[in-house]
Each structure stands twice: as C-alpha cells, then as structure tokens.
Design an enzyme around this catalytic site. Structure first.
Site, PDB file in Angstrom:
ATOM      1  N   TRP A  49       0.819  -1.208   0.000  1.00 53.13           N
ATOM      2  CA  TRP A  49       0.000   0.000   0.000  1.00 53.13           C
ATOM      3  C   TRP A  49       0.856   1.262   0.000  1.00 53.13           C
ATOM      4  CZ3 TRP A  49      -0.670   3.427   4.399  1.00 53.13           C
ATOM      5  CH2 TRP A  49       0.074   3.060   5.530  1.00 53.13           C
ATOM      6  N   ASP A  50       2.159   1.105   0.166  1.00 49.15           N
ATOM      7  CA  ASP A  50       3.083   2.240   0.125  1.00 49.15           C
ATOM      8  C   ASP A  50       2.903   3.048  -1.159  1.00 49.15           C
ATOM      9  OD1 ASP A  50       3.896   0.356   1.988  1.00 49.15           O
ATOM     10  OD2 ASP A  50       6.026   0.550   1.548  1.00 49.15           O
ATOM     11  N   GLU A 108       2.175  -1.504  13.123  1.00 53.83           N
ATOM     12  CA  GLU A 108       2.275  -2.961  13.138  1.00 53.83           C
ATOM     13  C   GLU A 108       2.807  -3.502  14.463  1.00 53.83           C
ATOM     14  OE1 GLU A 108       2.854  -3.522   8.313  1.00 53.83           O
ATOM     15  OE2 GLU A 108       4.603  -3.461   9.613  1.00 53.83           O
ATOM     16  N   LYS A 116       5.045   2.055  15.863  1.00 52.81           N
ATOM     17  CA  LYS A 116       6.064   1.871  14.836  1.00 52.81           C
ATOM     18  C   LYS A 116       6.071   3.035  13.846  1.00 52.81           C
ATOM     19  CE  LYS A 116       7.466  -1.385  11.193  1.00 52.81           C
ATOM     20  NZ  LYS A 116       7.089  -2.600  10.432  1.00 52.81           N
ATOM     21  N   GLN A 117       4.903   3.476  13.422  1.00 58.19           N
ATOM     22  CA  GLN A 117       4.792   4.534  12.423  1.00 58.19           C
ATOM     23  C   GLN A 117       3.455   5.232  12.587  1.00 58.19           C
ATOM     24  OE1 GLN A 117       4.660   1.409   9.193  1.00 58.19           O
ATOM     25  NE2 GLN A 117       3.278   2.876   8.254  1.00 58.19           N
TER      26      GLN A 117
END
Length: 760
Positions: free
Chosen positions: A355-356, A486, A598-599
């Site tokens: 999906w990046d 994640e 994580k992000q």
C-alpha cells in the site's frame, strides 16, 4: 549510523574501500531504469561480503513459505523478484593471480553514483599478492532511453612493469537468491550460444515460466586496436576470453552491451529477434554516445522533478538521491509494473507491491510527471480487481467485495505473516484514497467514471461486510485488525481503519451520485456490470451514520484503538538507547504490550483527511502520539514532518525531514545492506513539498503555506498541476514563482490569492 558517504550535491561518493560496509554500498550505488536494475556488485570477482542482485521488473518466482501451519485463505507462496542473469561479470587474472579486492592491497578506491547523468563509476589502484600494481576504471549505464538495454566500460592499466593479462567476459544464467527458502534454485536452463561476436543465454523461471534472454556484445580494445577473443559455451555460462601482455603505456578496455528481454514483454517466438534488434541499436553507438544519450534522458527528468536546496549540501544530496532512486525504480511506462519497497536494490520484501505506492508514491508522480504516469499506478490496481475479489472470497466475503492484497505481484495475496495478510485491511482504504487524490489533483473525473468507481464499489462492499453491529455500543464496529502501527495486532476499532472505511463508503456514494448526474447511461451500464442494487447504498449510508470511532474525551484525542490507554503510557524519551530499536532488542510479546508506535497511525488519518479537522484537534493528537512513536518504519518520519510543518513546529519538521531523507545514506536503522527504502523516498519529497512548502489542493486551487529551515538559504521545486508547470522558489525573506506553461494559473500562496501569468 554510518557517515562514510561524502557529501556532494549531485553525486554519491565512497572514498576509500570499506569492506565491512560493502553490502551497504551495493545498495546505495544501485542503478536501474524502471525496467531492470542492479545492485552495485563488482564486475570482477570478489570473495568478500556481497549480495549479488540483478533484477527484471515483473519477473518473479512464487517461493514456498516457511510456516508450519496453514489456514483457510492463507497465501500458498511468497512472490519475489529474483536475481537474474549476471551480465556484468569479468574474470581477470594478472600474471596468473585473480583480481579480487578482498585479497589485494587496495591503495586507492572511489565509487561514485552520478545522479545528474545516470552513471555508476568506480576506480581503484591495487597491489596484487604477486606484486603487480594495476589501475581500474569502470562506468556502468542502465539506459533510461532504451530500458531493455545496459552497458559498461571497464579499463585496466598496469602501473609497475609488464604483466600478463587474461580477461574473460561472461554471461551467467545459473544464479541464486540468498533468501531462497531451502536453498531452492529458481531458474531452468533453456539455451545458450556464442556466434558472430555475440553471446546469449536463455533461462526460464520454475513455476511461473517467465523466459529471459540475454544478448551480450563484448569489445576488447588494446589502446585503439580491437582484439578477437576466444568464445566458450558451457550450459548457462558463456564467455569470451582474451590473453595479452600489458605495459604501463597500454590501456586495455572491455566494453559490454547487453539486451535483456522477457516473455512478459515479447512473444516467446520474438525473443531472439527482439534481443538482436536491441543489441544492434546500442552497438551502433560509441560508449561516449551512450553516455550522452543517458545524460539527455536524465536531464529531461531533472528539469521537471529536481528539488534545489542552497546552503545545506547534506540535505541537497539526500533529496536528489531519494528522487533518483525512486524514478529509476518506476518511470511509469508500463501499467503492469509497480514500485517495490526495495525496488531493484535488494531481495527483502520480494520486490512486490504494498500500500506504500498509493499512500506515498502517487503524490510524487502526480506533481512531477504527466498525469498518465500516476494513472498507470491506479490502473495497475484496476487490472487486479478480479483477483482482489477472489482474495476476499477466500476469506468468506461475497457479492463482489474486494480485498486488495497486502503484498502482491500479480494480484494474488502472497504475504507470509497472518496478522498482516488477514488483518491489515486498511490497505483497501489507501487504494481508494489514491483514486480520490488523483481526481482531486488532476481534475480528471474520467478515470473515476471509467475504472475507479468499479474499484470503489468493490472495496465498499468489503467494508460493508467487514463491519458488524455492536448492541452494546449501538454502533458498527470493525474487530480484529492491524492498523498502520504494526506493533499492535488483532485490535478492535483501530481509529484509522474505521475512519478510512467510513470515508471510503461516503466517497463511493458521492461518486455514484456524480456519475448519475453527468452520465446516467454510463451509470446504468456500470450498475448492471457489477450488479449494484440501490439498497446497498441505503445500507452503506446507515453504516456511515453509525460507525464507531474510539475517542478519549478527556484529552480530546482519537484513540488508536479500543483499550490503547490501558497500556502503560511511557514515552520514547524514557527508553534507554541500549534498548533501541525495540524491534531488534525486545521480544514481540513485550512490543505488543507496550504503547510504542512503529509509524504514523492516527496521524496517518489526520494527514489524509486533515480538512475534516481543526488545527487544535490535529495538534492535540500530534502532541500525544508523536512522543510515543519510535519511527522504526521508514514510512513514519515523512508524515510527522508534514504535520509538524502544518502545526508550525519547524524544528521537528526539519528533524524528521533529515531522518527520512538520509535514512539510507546514513543507514539510520542499520538495514541498508538489505536494500534501499524506495517507497519511503517519495515521503522525502512529500516532506519538502507538502511539508515545508505546505502544498495542498483546496477547492480545485493549488495552495501553498510555506516555511524555510533556518540553515537553508532557499529551496526550489517544480510541480505540474492541471496542465500548468510551476516553478517555486522559497527564500528566507522572499519567494519566486515562474509559470513555465502557456496558461495563467491562480494559486493561494501563504494565504494570498495570486495570479501567475505565463513566463514571457
């Protein structure tokens, strides 16, 4: 962090030989042209640490997964772009000793990636164990102007007396991947040949049956004399060998020109003719002419896509490196191709699509390239719609519901971690958002009407079946998901996932109504094709009106998911350095129980949908979640840089820009040896253009809200918007706008409406 790369505005330079970092350098100096690419492996033999990699876009193998269990819907394989025919190889013996930088005394070494002209260069002086000293220079080109071909020139001089030189230039088809499960080989040998000064090897992938043919022409030149080599064929290995005496007055060079054609792009019966035609074209040009054509092709790209930064060489080098690597991974010429997280730079992640692409890469291509390039990225997903519907059916969904894969090569899910495969369903939302983003930026509704709406309906059907009604909450909920963070698995009501689901349903209904008004006949045809019933729209609206969003009213924040505040609330600043990165130092159990992110997760949603929230809401959520984010995903810093810019936190914005921009150059996460973070490189561009320059589309108008880092004198970039090419330069106390098109454009610049007339 590693700091051995020389700061330079247009070049990536390694001065001195660093054997311990060689795999990092092989990644950093990778070179490609959108159709194929290669790690910066040495041409000559090297017995030191090295990861060999030569990749062809779209040619893959379905490797076996190493799991000891299987559940319904679980992928049966992990697809990966595989190491292909080695065309650069040279075996070089000097007075009988093989040239190998791992065994020689390296007296001088430089490796340089010339990003302005698209060249990989290397030069070194070495003393062999037998006492002979030689000088080598090499230049490698992956032709941007003819993407099935590449070339190199390799020059040898002896520095201390006469030596006997033997050189074999070869093609080798029996190559392997380091990450192959159970040491499996992926290729079968088909044929090889050596005829009329031309070598060829043809290989076929196991299972997928991709056929790859490499044609190679060598030129062996002593000073100005072309020498005749001896040819040899041994299965998948073919070579030409020359043996000559060499004095310090002599210059010996090998030029290699290669064509790599595949059955993906040519009928099997046409491969021989296609390869020979390619070789004839590039062999007709001198090496200098090839370099000039390459420089022209890259010059045309940089004229539209460069970002200039003055007074900060490290930042300038970093942004150009990111743009260069992104474009040489994907040029947009083929809608069957996409952008792997490692591109052509390594084996990790298999070179497949995540999906990046939709979340991070589409904005770069929208603003820097003709609209059909971004459209091709969207069309890639449209071509896989039937597979996305099959993927959803495997998981129990029906009626044309589509779940796009988390990881794919051909539209099938091929990820090998259950919590990602089954739970990270927010990828559907990123694909829908990319359709909206394309429409918003280009003003072109034709894609939505002809292709995009069909995708939106299928995705919306998935969301409608994925929610369930909670009697306790009297709301629709989405259970058992993994959000963008994640470091949280199998959570309920991830705010970002719920938000993107509700938005997608709403955008789909709006797009249906727009099509009804603009072209009722096309709308009826579409409804018949997908068997759409009006009661579906009624059901979707009910979900939109009653979807649950977790919030904490006391702090005024959106909760990442139900129960997030039950976790011990520790800040990243409280973590000892020796425990970071936590994904390398902590157990997975400990990570899952922690509050660390994580992000960007909630913040990813605020980035996508910022127009729906006031500045105070964005600030409260940013101030809460940013201190809990460990940024152990390459995709994280750019979103934080953009939001920090919007909030006026210029110091944080610049900090996050440097982190994303030099992530690979300085090896922040100690993982560059696996390959570069290609998709996050688009986030580096976003950090400047959408972050520092605050570029947005508001009410069909291009808008900028700018600031400039204190250490910069200026920065400048190009954007294309609805037929207009605009050059923007931001200075410390001034700005410059140049309209490079023939039509006037009205924009909003730092709150003021400005009319920018065409340049005279």
């Amino acid at each position: 962090m590693k700091n051995y790369i020389v700061h330079d505005e247009w070049n990536i330079i390694e001065e001195g030989f660093h054997p311990a970092y060689n795999e990092v350098s092989e990644s950093l100096f990778s070179i490609g042209n959108g159709r194929m690419g290669q790690r910066a492996n040495f041409e000559e033999d090297y017995s030191g640490k090295s990861l060999s990699g030569s990749y062809l876009a779209g040619v893959y193998y379905p490797d076996k997964t190493r799991v000891g269990w299987w559940k319904n819907g679980y992928p049966e394989y992990f697809a990966k772009v595989i190491n292909s025919i080695n065309w650069i190889g040279l075996h070089i013996h000097v007075n009988g000793e093989i040239l190998d930088l791992a065994t020689c005394k390296v007296q001088r070494f430089q490796r340089k990636l010339d990003m302005k002209h698209g060249l990989l260069m290397r030069s070194f002086d070495v003393k062999l164990q037998n006492g002979v000293e030689i000088r080598v220079k090499s230049t490698r080109i992956f032709h941007l102007f003819q993407s099935e071909t590449a070339s190199l020139k390799y020059t040898i001089q002896v520095l201390n007396g006469q030596a006997s030189l033997q050189v074999a230039s070869y093609l080798e088809g029996d190559v392997v991947n380091r990450d192959s499960n159970y040491d499996e080989h992926f290729w079968n040998f088909i044929s090889s040949g050596a005829l009329d000064s031309q070598l060829n090897v043809t290989m076929k992938t196991k299972k997928t049956d991709f056929i790859v043919r490499a044609d190679l022409v060598n030129s062996f030149i002593l000073n100005t004399e072309t020498l005749a080599p001896k040819q040899s064929t041994d299965g998948a290995y073919v070579s030409e060998t020359i043996a000559i005496p060499l004095t310090p007055e002599d210059v010996f060079s090998i030029e290699k020109r290669v064509s790599m054609v595949t059955s993906q792009n040519h009928n099997e019966a046409e491969l021989v003719a296609a390869g020979r035609a390619n070789i004839e074209q590039v062999s007709a040009l001198s090496f200098d002419e090839l370099k000039n054509k390459q420089a022209l092709a890259w010059g045309n790209f940089w004229n539209e896509s460069d970002i200039e930064i003055t007074a900060d060489v490290a930042s300038q080098q970093a942004i150009r490196f990111n743009i260069f690597q992104l474009y040489q991974t994907y040029t947009g010429e083929d809608s069957r191709l996409n952008i792997g997280p490692k591109g052509f730079t390594g084996e990790k992640y298999g070179g497949v699509t995540y999906w990046d692409t939709e979340a991070y890469c589409v904005p770069f291509y929208l603003a820097t390239q003709p609209a059909d390039v971004a459209r091709n990225l969207l069309f890639y997903r449209y071509q896989h719609l039937d597979k996305a519907i099959e993927n959803a059916e495997k998981l129990g969904f029906s009626n044309g519901a589509a779940l796009y894969p988390m990881v794919t090569m051909n539209g099938e899910e091929c990820h090998n971690e259950w919590e990602i495969t089954f739970e990270e369903i927010h990828r559907n939302g990123a694909i829908a958002f990319a359709i909206y983003n394309y429409q918003r930026y280009t003003g072109d509704r034709s894609y939505v009407e002809n292709y995009g709406l069909e995708v939106l309906i299928a995705i919306s059907r998935f969301w409608a079946q994925r929610v369930n009604w909670s009697d306790e909450k009297e709301k629709y909920v989405i259970l058992g998901v993994t959000g963008p963070n994640e470091y949280e698995n199998n959570v309920n009501n991830n705010w970002y996932t719920n938000t993107v689901a509700g938005w997608c349903l709403k955008y789909t209904l709006e797009s249906i109504e727009t099509l009804k008004e603009s072209d009722p006949t096309k709308q009826i045809t579409l409804f018949e094709k997908v068997n759409f019933k009006e009661e579906e729209a009624v059901s979707w609206q009910h979900i939109i009106d009653h979807l649950y969003y977790p919030i904490d009213s006391e702090q005024g924040i959106f909760l990442q998911q139900d129960g997030y505040l039950d976790k011990e609330q520790v800040l990243v600043s409280d973590l000892p350095d020796k425990e970071r990165p936590i994904n390398q130092k902590w157990s997975w159990d400990r990570i899952l129980r922690s509050c660390f992110i994580k992000q960007a997760d909630v913040l990813q949603g605020l980035y996508f949908f910022e127009d729906q929230y006031d500045l105070d809401t964005i600030r409260r959520n940013y101030d809460f979640y940013e201190p809990r984010t460990v940024h152990e995903s390459s995709l994280s810093p750019c979103v934080h840089a953009i939001l920090a810019s919007k909030l006026g936190n210029e110091a944080k914005a610049y900090e996050f820009y440097l982190r994303t921009a030099r992530l690979d150059l300085d090896d922040y996460n100690n993982d560059t040896e696996d390959g570069l973070h290609i998709t996050s490189m688009a986030g580096t561009w976003m950090s400047i253009v959408e972050g520092f320059a605050g570029m947005r589309v508001k009410n069909n108008t291009l808008s900028f809200q700018t600031f400039i880092p204190k250490t910069w004198d200026s920065y400048a970039f190009h954007v294309q918007f609805r037929g207009v090419k605009l050059f923007v330069r931001i200075k410390q106390h001034d700005f410059e706008l140049i309209n490079k098109s023939n039509q006037e454009i009205n924009i909003i610049f730092n709150g003021e409406e400005i009319s920018v007339k065409p340049r005279a």
